[in-house]
Write a protein that holds these residues in place. Structure first.
Motif, PDB file in Angstrom:
ATOM      1  N   ALA A 271       0.701  -1.121   0.114  1.00 44.14           N
ATOM      2  CA  ALA A 271       0.122   0.271   0.096  1.00 44.14           C
ATOM      3  C   ALA A 271       0.868   1.328   0.049  1.00 44.14           C
ATOM      4  CB  ALA A 271      -0.839  -0.065   1.314  1.00 44.14           C
ATOM      5  N   VAL A 272       1.847   1.516   0.927  1.00 48.87           N
ATOM      6  CA  VAL A 272       2.791   2.489   0.894  1.00 48.87           C
ATOM      7  C   VAL A 272       3.393   2.728  -0.371  1.00 48.87           C
ATOM      8  CG1 VAL A 272       4.820   3.669   1.941  1.00 48.87           C
ATOM      9  CG2 VAL A 272       3.010   2.388   3.235  1.00 48.87           C
ATOM     10  N   ALA A 273       3.920   1.446  -1.063  1.00 53.69           N
ATOM     11  CA  ALA A 273       4.233   1.639  -2.485  1.00 53.69           C
ATOM     12  C   ALA A 273       3.863   2.100  -3.389  1.00 53.69           C
ATOM     13  CB  ALA A 273       5.002   0.284  -2.720  1.00 53.69           C
ATOM     14  N   ALA A 274       2.318   1.609  -3.377  1.00 49.94           N
ATOM     15  CA  ALA A 274       1.685   2.069  -4.225  1.00 49.94           C
ATOM     16  C   ALA A 274       1.086   3.722  -4.029  1.00 49.94           C
ATOM     17  CB  ALA A 274       0.041   1.389  -3.968  1.00 49.94           C
ATOM     18  N   ALA A 275       1.255   4.036  -2.987  1.00 47.25           N
ATOM     19  CA  ALA A 275       1.036   5.424  -2.766  1.00 47.25           C
ATOM     20  C   ALA A 275       2.211   6.234  -3.091  1.00 47.25           C
ATOM     21  CB  ALA A 275       0.762   5.978  -1.001  1.00 47.25           C
ATOM     22  N   VAL A 276       3.464   5.830  -3.098  1.00 51.45           N
ATOM     23  CA  VAL A 276       4.715   6.572  -3.319  1.00 51.45           C
ATOM     24  C   VAL A 276       4.473   6.792  -4.736  1.00 51.45           C
ATOM     25  CG1 VAL A 276       7.143   6.332  -3.552  1.00 51.45           C
ATOM     26  CG2 VAL A 276       6.089   5.867  -1.533  1.00 51.45           C
ATOM     27  N   GLN A 277       4.051   5.316  -5.672  1.00 47.65           N
ATOM     28  CA  GLN A 277       4.118   5.381  -7.052  1.00 47.65           C
ATOM     29  C   GLN A 277       3.192   6.426  -7.445  1.00 47.65           C
ATOM     30  OE1 GLN A 277       5.848   3.288  -9.395  1.00 47.65           O
ATOM     31  NE2 GLN A 277       4.822   4.498 -10.974  1.00 47.65           N
ATOM     32  N   ARG A 278       1.811   6.626  -6.840  1.00 45.47           N
ATOM     33  CA  ARG A 278       0.916   7.297  -7.429  1.00 45.47           C
ATOM     34  C   ARG A 278       0.958   8.986  -7.065  1.00 45.47           C
ATOM     35  NH1 ARG A 278      -4.694   5.552  -8.448  1.00 45.47           N
ATOM     36  NH2 ARG A 278      -6.121   7.143  -8.596  1.00 45.47           N
ATOM     37  N   PHE A 279       1.660   9.264  -5.890  1.00 44.31           N
ATOM     38  CA  PHE A 279       1.549  10.504  -5.568  1.00 44.31           C
ATOM     39  C   PHE A 279       3.157  11.063  -5.040  1.00 44.31           C
ATOM     40  CE2 PHE A 279      -2.470   8.732  -3.959  1.00 44.31           C
ATOM     41  CZ  PHE A 279      -3.277   9.729  -4.491  1.00 44.31           C
ATOM     42  N   GLY A 280       3.872  10.265  -4.669  1.00 49.60           N
ATOM     43  CA  GLY A 280       5.364  10.600  -4.530  1.00 49.60           C
ATOM     44  C   GLY A 280       6.166  11.579  -5.568  1.00 49.60           C
ATOM     45  N   ALA A 281       7.096  12.113  -5.077  1.00 53.77           N
ATOM     46  CA  ALA A 281       7.847  12.812  -6.082  1.00 53.77           C
ATOM     47  C   ALA A 281       8.654  11.898  -6.806  1.00 53.77           C
ATOM     48  CB  ALA A 281       9.032  13.721  -5.490  1.00 53.77           C
ATOM     49  N   SER A 282       9.016  12.219  -8.127  1.00 57.51           N
ATOM     50  CA  SER A 282      10.015  11.213  -8.966  1.00 57.51           C
ATOM     51  C   SER A 282      11.137  10.845  -8.324  1.00 57.51           C
ATOM     52  CB  SER A 282      10.105  11.790 -10.482  1.00 57.51           C
ATOM     53  OG  SER A 282      10.888  13.095 -10.137  1.00 57.51           O
ATOM     54  N   GLY A 283      11.842  11.465  -7.613  1.00 61.40           N
ATOM     55  CA  GLY A 283      13.095  11.056  -7.102  1.00 61.40           C
ATOM     56  C   GLY A 283      13.014  10.286  -6.057  1.00 61.40           C
ATOM     57  N   THR A 284      11.879  10.345  -5.110  1.00 58.17           N
ATOM     58  CA  THR A 284      11.663   9.526  -3.961  1.00 58.17           C
ATOM     59  C   THR A 284      11.067   8.220  -4.736  1.00 58.17           C
ATOM     60  OG1 THR A 284      10.625  11.297  -2.803  1.00 58.17           O
ATOM     61  CG2 THR A 284      10.070   9.060  -1.913  1.00 58.17           C
ATOM     62  N   ALA A 285      10.207   7.999  -5.681  1.00 61.32           N
ATOM     63  CA  ALA A 285       9.803   6.817  -6.272  1.00 61.32           C
ATOM     64  C   ALA A 285      11.011   6.052  -6.946  1.00 61.32           C
ATOM     65  CB  ALA A 285       8.712   7.305  -7.398  1.00 61.32           C
ATOM     66  N   SER A 286      12.043   6.702  -7.741  1.00 62.59           N
ATOM     67  CA  SER A 286      12.982   6.109  -8.438  1.00 62.59           C
ATOM     68  C   SER A 286      14.065   5.392  -7.447  1.00 62.59           C
ATOM     69  CB  SER A 286      13.640   6.939  -9.417  1.00 62.59           C
ATOM     70  OG  SER A 286      14.329   8.195  -8.724  1.00 62.59           O
ATOM     71  N   ARG A 287      14.214   6.170  -6.014  1.00 54.37           N
ATOM     72  CA  ARG A 287      15.322   5.793  -5.278  1.00 54.37           C
ATOM     73  C   ARG A 287      14.642   4.492  -4.194  1.00 54.37           C
ATOM     74  NH1 ARG A 287      14.960   7.663  -0.115  1.00 54.37           N
ATOM     75  NH2 ARG A 287      13.728   9.482  -0.611  1.00 54.37           N
ATOM     76  N   LEU A 288      13.489   4.549  -4.133  1.00 53.98           N
ATOM     77  CA  LEU A 288      12.736   3.711  -3.013  1.00 53.98           C
ATOM     78  C   LEU A 288      12.307   2.451  -3.726  1.00 53.98           C
ATOM     79  CD1 LEU A 288      12.133   3.198  -0.055  1.00 53.98           C
ATOM     80  CD2 LEU A 288       9.784   4.551  -0.535  1.00 53.98           C
ATOM     81  N   LEU A 289      11.420   2.519  -4.770  1.00 52.77           N
ATOM     82  CA  LEU A 289      10.534   1.499  -5.384  1.00 52.77           C
ATOM     83  C   LEU A 289      11.365   0.292  -5.749  1.00 52.77           C
ATOM     84  CD1 LEU A 289       7.491   3.557  -6.888  1.00 52.77           C
ATOM     85  CD2 LEU A 289       7.732   2.401  -4.611  1.00 52.77           C
ATOM     86  N   PRO A 290      12.336   0.568  -6.660  1.00 55.42           N
ATOM     87  CA  PRO A 290      13.092  -0.621  -6.954  1.00 55.42           C
ATOM     88  C   PRO A 290      13.596  -1.571  -5.765  1.00 55.42           C
ATOM     89  CG  PRO A 290      13.950   1.368  -8.210  1.00 55.42           C
ATOM     90  CD  PRO A 290      13.021   1.857  -7.091  1.00 55.42           C
TER      91      PRO A 290
END
Length: 385
Positions: A95-114
């Motif tokens: 759920a948190v990953a989905a929220a980061v994907q949908r609403f987070g900044a691009s830098g946060t997503a690229s750093r965290l989601l992989p």
């Protein structure tokens, strides 16, 4: 209307069943028989297998190494995990990953989601507030620090699932102008204090206290509706857990009543037993239908609170799913205990573990009457006619 799951969603279910096939709740001690939590960590081996099967990145976009699927796929896998009472924060991380994907900044997503998809980062979320009865975002304040744009967090979140084991905790907070933000807080940050708690199911929780915790702006999701969407996804995922657990419990009850004989006949052939089992089957089908409606609405490419996909905001569909899941999972396990007789209380048999988990899910979802009242308010504010 076509209710068939897509090939990608069905593939996720098959992969989940393969991973969970070797997991069994039998032999796990009862919470009532232990001094503390039944385990002090998540099932790391299972977490690794979920990562290897690409199930931790279901809702992560392909650009970050994920499958790019919608909340329905996450709920399908959660349903399978609940059948075996898997001790992993799959709901919170997904759920948190989905929220980061949908609403987070691009830098946060690229750093965290992989790293999430590879199983290198465990995420959880605080959604119970200070007491479990107040809005979670009101339990923590978020102030911008003058000069450098960072945020300072103060407050408490109780009953955070696996807070001691997670690398990052998604903490909802209210800013000075009243809007809700989500801060991604490391448990090792200065000013973060964790106290152990134990859930009704015997799983490990944490009370998270924040005392002037400094968070960089890049680790704060400040998009409109982000917290409301994450909160609804966490709730809908809990409904998926309740459905999977209930289906497994009804299956156990069917197996037992088909073998247990009285007066020379299996008790499953008795009308009183068959009627009770049929009622619980109806509960589960209602839980399923309302779950998929809520999950589908959450995956729609619209702003939270919008009316695309139905006459009510998404929170209306989530409220209906909660009504059925909260009451339904309780009725299923109560009927199972009744039809098992004294055997259902045997701690060498897994039913007592399912009963404890069901009670925890029911408490997490809250009373159905409260959700019915909330649904009534939504109907009054959005007349269907």
């Amino acid at each position: 209307m076509d209710f068939t799951f897509t090939e990608e969603q069905q593939a996720a279910v098959e992969a989940a069943r393969a991973v969970f096939s070797g997991v069994a709740p039998d032999g796990v001690p009862s919470p009532a028989l232990t001094a503390g939590a039944v385990a002090d960590d998540i099932d790391r081996a299972l977490w690794g297998r979920l990562a290897a099967a690409d199930l931790l990145g279901l809702v992560v976009g392909p650009e970050h190494g994920g499958a790019g699927l919608e909340p329905i796929a996450l709920c399908l896998v959660l349903r399978e995990s609940a059948r075996v009472l898997a001790r992993v924060p799959l709901l919170e991380t997904g759920a948190v990953a989905a929220a980061v994907q949908r609403f987070g900044a691009s830098g946060t997503a690229s750093r965290l989601l992989p790293r999430v998809g590879r199983g290198e980062v465990v995420l959880t979320a605080g959604s119970s507030g200070r007491t479990g009865h107040d809005p979670a975002e009101l339990a923590v304040t978020a102030h911008r620090k003058p000069g450098d744009g960072a945020w300072l967090l103060d407050g408490v979140q109780t009953a955070v699932p696996w807070g001691q084991c997670a690398d990052l905790i998604a903490v909802p907070a209210h800013a000075e102008d009243g809007r809700a933000v989500i801060a991604l807080v490391s448990r090792s940050r200065d000013g973060v204090t964790l106290a152990g708690q134990v859930s009704t199911s015997g799983e490990l929780l944490a009370e998270v206290r924040l005392d002037g915790v400094r968070i960089d702006d890049v680790d704060v999701i400040d998009a409109e509706g982000a917290w409301e969407w994450l909160r609804d996804l966490l709730t809908t995922g809990t409904c998926a857990l309740a459905l999977g657990l209930g289906e497994r419990v009804l299956s156990m009850t069917s197996e037992y009543t088909g073998k247990r004989e009285q007066f020379g006949f299996p008790i499953a052939t008795f009308q009183a037993v068959a009627v009770q089992a049929a009622d619980r089957y109806i509960d589960l089908r209602a839980m399923e239908a309302t779950l998929w409606q809520a999950a589908w609405r959450l995956g729609a490419p619209t702003a939270p609170g919008g009316t695309v996909g139905g006459p009510l905001p998404v929170s209306g569909d989530v409220a209906v799913a909660k009504i059925w899941a909260s009451d339904g999972v309780r009725r299923v396990v109560q009927t199972a205990q009744h039809l098992h007789g004294g055997f259902g209380a045997d701690t060498d048999y897994a039913l007592h573990r399912y009963h404890a988990w069901a009670k925890q899910l029911e408490l997490s979802l809250g009373p159905a009457a409260a959700h019915e009242e909330a649904l009534g308010d939504l109907l009054a504010a959005h007349p269907l006619g």
